[in-house]
Design a protein around this motif. Structure first.
Motif, short mmCIF file in Angstrom:
data_model
loop_
_atom_site.label_atom_id
_atom_site.label_comp_id
_atom_site.label_asym_id
_atom_site.label_seq_id
_atom_site.Cartn_x
_atom_site.Cartn_y
_atom_site.Cartn_z
N PRO A 136 0.81 -1.23 0.00
CA PRO A 136 0.00 0.00 0.00
C PRO A 136 0.85 1.27 0.00
CG PRO A 136 -0.74 -1.55 1.69
CD PRO A 136 0.58 -2.05 1.20
N ASP A 137 0.18 2.38 -0.37
CA ASP A 137 0.70 3.75 -0.22
C ASP A 137 1.87 4.08 -1.13
OD1 ASP A 137 -1.15 4.36 1.90
OD2 ASP A 137 0.12 3.15 3.22
N GLY A 138 2.09 3.31 -2.17
CA GLY A 138 3.20 3.60 -3.08
C GLY A 138 2.83 4.61 -4.15
N GLN A 139 3.85 5.24 -4.72
CA GLN A 139 3.67 6.18 -5.81
C GLN A 139 4.61 5.83 -6.95
OE1 GLN A 139 3.33 10.49 -5.09
NE2 GLN A 139 3.59 10.05 -2.92
N SER A 140 4.13 6.01 -8.16
CA SER A 140 5.01 5.85 -9.32
C SER A 140 4.59 6.83 -10.40
CB SER A 140 4.96 4.42 -9.86
OG SER A 140 3.70 4.11 -10.41
N HIS A 141 5.60 7.36 -11.07
CA HIS A 141 5.36 8.30 -12.16
C HIS A 141 6.28 7.92 -13.32
CE1 HIS A 141 3.00 10.97 -9.52
NE2 HIS A 141 3.89 10.65 -8.60
N GLN A 142 5.67 7.72 -14.48
CA GLN A 142 6.44 7.43 -15.69
C GLN A 142 6.17 8.54 -16.71
OE1 GLN A 142 6.90 3.26 -16.99
NE2 GLN A 142 5.28 2.78 -15.52
N HIS A 187 -3.87 -6.04 -2.51
CA HIS A 187 -3.83 -5.39 -1.20
C HIS A 187 -3.03 -4.08 -1.21
CE1 HIS A 187 -0.03 -7.56 -1.39
NE2 HIS A 187 0.42 -6.76 -0.44
N ALA A 188 -2.60 -3.62 -2.40
CA ALA A 188 -1.80 -2.39 -2.49
C ALA A 188 -2.71 -1.17 -2.59
CB ALA A 188 -0.85 -2.46 -3.68
N GLN A 189 -3.49 -0.97 -1.53
CA GLN A 189 -4.43 0.15 -1.51
C GLN A 189 -3.66 1.48 -1.40
OE1 GLN A 189 -7.45 -0.56 -2.15
NE2 GLN A 189 -7.59 -2.73 -1.64
N LYS A 190 -4.38 2.57 -1.78
CA LYS A 190 -3.83 3.93 -1.72
C LYS A 190 -2.65 4.12 -2.68
CE LYS A 190 -6.61 5.02 1.67
NZ LYS A 190 -7.77 5.94 1.47
N THR A 191 -2.56 3.31 -3.70
CA THR A 191 -1.51 3.48 -4.70
C THR A 191 -1.82 4.66 -5.59
OG1 THR A 191 -0.81 1.17 -4.77
CG2 THR A 191 -0.51 2.44 -6.78
N ASP A 192 -0.78 5.41 -5.94
CA ASP A 192 -0.90 6.55 -6.86
C ASP A 192 0.05 6.29 -8.03
OD1 ASP A 192 -0.94 8.92 -8.23
OD2 ASP A 192 -0.58 10.21 -6.51
N GLY A 193 -0.51 5.94 -9.18
CA GLY A 193 0.31 5.64 -10.35
C GLY A 193 -0.06 6.52 -11.52
N GLU A 194 0.95 7.06 -12.20
CA GLU A 194 0.69 7.98 -13.31
C GLU A 194 1.64 7.67 -14.46
OE1 GLU A 194 0.68 12.80 -14.22
OE2 GLU A 194 1.60 12.01 -12.39
N GLN A 195 1.12 7.75 -15.68
CA GLN A 195 1.93 7.55 -16.88
C GLN A 195 1.65 8.68 -17.87
OE1 GLN A 195 0.02 3.79 -17.74
NE2 GLN A 195 1.97 2.73 -17.58
N SER A 196 2.71 9.19 -18.48
CA SER A 196 2.58 10.19 -19.53
C SER A 196 3.52 9.81 -20.66
CB SER A 196 2.93 11.59 -19.00
OG SER A 196 2.94 12.55 -20.04
N LEU A 197 2.95 9.38 -21.77
CA LEU A 197 3.72 8.99 -22.95
C LEU A 197 3.35 9.92 -24.10
CD1 LEU A 197 3.19 5.10 -22.87
CD2 LEU A 197 4.83 6.46 -21.59
N ARG A 198 4.35 10.58 -24.67
CA ARG A 198 4.08 11.50 -25.77
C ARG A 198 5.12 11.32 -26.86
NH1 ARG A 198 3.62 17.47 -23.72
NH2 ARG A 198 3.08 17.75 -25.92
N GLY A 199 4.66 11.35 -28.09
CA GLY A 199 5.55 11.20 -29.23
C GLY A 199 5.45 12.38 -30.17
N LEU A 200 6.56 12.72 -30.80
CA LEU A 200 6.62 13.83 -31.75
C LEU A 200 7.22 13.34 -33.05
CD1 LEU A 200 6.35 16.90 -32.35
CD2 LEU A 200 8.67 17.17 -31.42
N LEU A 201 6.48 13.52 -34.14
CA LEU A 201 6.95 13.12 -35.47
C LEU A 201 7.49 14.35 -36.18
CD1 LEU A 201 3.96 10.86 -36.60
CD2 LEU A 201 6.17 10.11 -35.70
#
Length: 356
Positions: free
Chosen positions: A227-233, A256-270
């Protein structure tokens, strides 16, 4: 290495892998390397590896030791076993930055590594890849309770292929910030797996810059086990000519990993429509009290912004470079050390200058 020993692109995790380029890199003829050491102006240990072998005369190990390492169960990482480098810090220890430069001179080379931090320890590791050939690395990282690791990796090889396997385990309240920049002409694959413990924080990201017929890819998977983990990609890809940049980022949340904060930001430029950017964000959530989000977009440079800048007297190539640099800037700004951050920015600027 035989093609039969390589992963199959039929497997989902390897669908965009350029295994042909990897095999070609392993067969490259020997090339000379100069006296440039590529170290940044920082205190601390400096290790220079040439084809996976330490150049002791041009290295200062500091807290790093050489050791026999093994244990990677990964299609590429399992080949990087034997004599490698090890950074182990005891509880509450703090080390000066550790810089490691990898020079490839053709053919293939493999090198294992480990980073093990005791509780409340702090470390910074900067790695740089230059030369030509297949450089294959497997790194095992264990970060103890409340320990902190800043990791910065520059992929600057001029030819061949670089493959990285990162196995990371974060203890309770531990923190990892890892930034990767692919700004060389070689192909690459960044393959990472991170397990986040209770209250742990993992931040992964960077930028892949591709041109010509080059292909680079990243496959990162973060598993929230407690629980309570954070991840940012936060990943950015810029593709020009007929090149291909691929980003796959996944977040797994255990039941059982409640209160998880996970975020992903994927951006591409051609930069040209003949180029390709592949993006694949993925969430696999079994807990019911979480805060997880992802976003993925691919586009071109804003024509209105280009027109505005040109109308103010900025030449078109310069305007394109400024907008592209701003696009990748937020991924590189995650680097806390100003000297390292400036080096990464200079690498991106050099890539843009050569292209535009």
């Amino acid at each position: 290495m035989s093609l039969l020993e390589l992963p199959s692109t039929r497997a989902e995790a390897w669908r965009w892998a350029d295994l042909g380029a990897l095999s070609a890199a392993a067969a490259l003829a020997p090339v000379a390397y100069g006296q440039a050491d590529h170290f940044l102006d920082l205190p601390g240990a400096r290790l220079l590896f040439v084809d996976g072998v330490l150049d002791a005369g041009r290295s200062e190990l500091g807290p790093v030791v050489l050791a026999d390492l093994s244990g990677h169960d990964h299609p590429l990482g399992r080949h990087a076993q034997g004599r490698g480098w090890s950074l182990r810090l005891a509880k509450d220890a703090a080390a000066d930055p550790v810089q490691i430069v990898h020079v490839a001179t053709g053919a293939e080379n493999h090198l294992p590594a480990e980073i093990v931090l005791g509780g409340d320890a702090t470390a910074q590791v900067i790695e740089t890849f230059v030369g030509a050939g297949w450089s294959n690395r497997a790194t095992m990282i264990r970060i103890g309770a409340a320990a902190r690791l800043q990791r910065s990796v520059r992929l600057l090889q001029g030819a061949g292929f670089v493959s990285l396997r990162e196995d990371v385990e974060l203890g309770a309240g531990a923190s990892l910030v890892a930034v990767f920049l692919g700004a060389g002409a070689a192909g690459s694959r960044i393959d990472g797996g991170v397990r986040v413990g209770q209250g742990g924080y993992a931040e992964l990201g960077g930028a892949l810059l591709t041109s010509g017929t080059q292909r680079q890819e990243c496959a990162a998977r973060v598993h929230h086990a407690e629980p309570d983990g954070q991840s940012h990609q936060l990943w950015r890809a810029v593709a020009a000519d007929r090149s291909v940049a691929s980003l796959a980022a996944a977040v797994e949340v255990a039941r059982h990993a409640q209160k998880t904060d996970g975020e992903q930001s994927l951006r591409g430029l051609l930069l040209q429509r003949t180029a390709t950017v592949n993006l694949k964000p993925e969430l696999e959530i079994f807990a019911d009290d979480v805060k997880c989000a992802h976003g993925a977009t691919v586009g071109e440079l804003d024509r209105r912004a280009l027109f505005y800048m040109e109308s103010r007297g900025i030449p078109r190539p310069r305007a394109q470079a400024l907008l592209t640099r701003a696009f990748v800037g937020d991924a590189l700004d995650r680097i806390a050390d100003e000297t390292v951050r400036d080096a990464f920015a200079a690498d991106a600027d050099a890539w843009l200058a050569a292209l535009l």
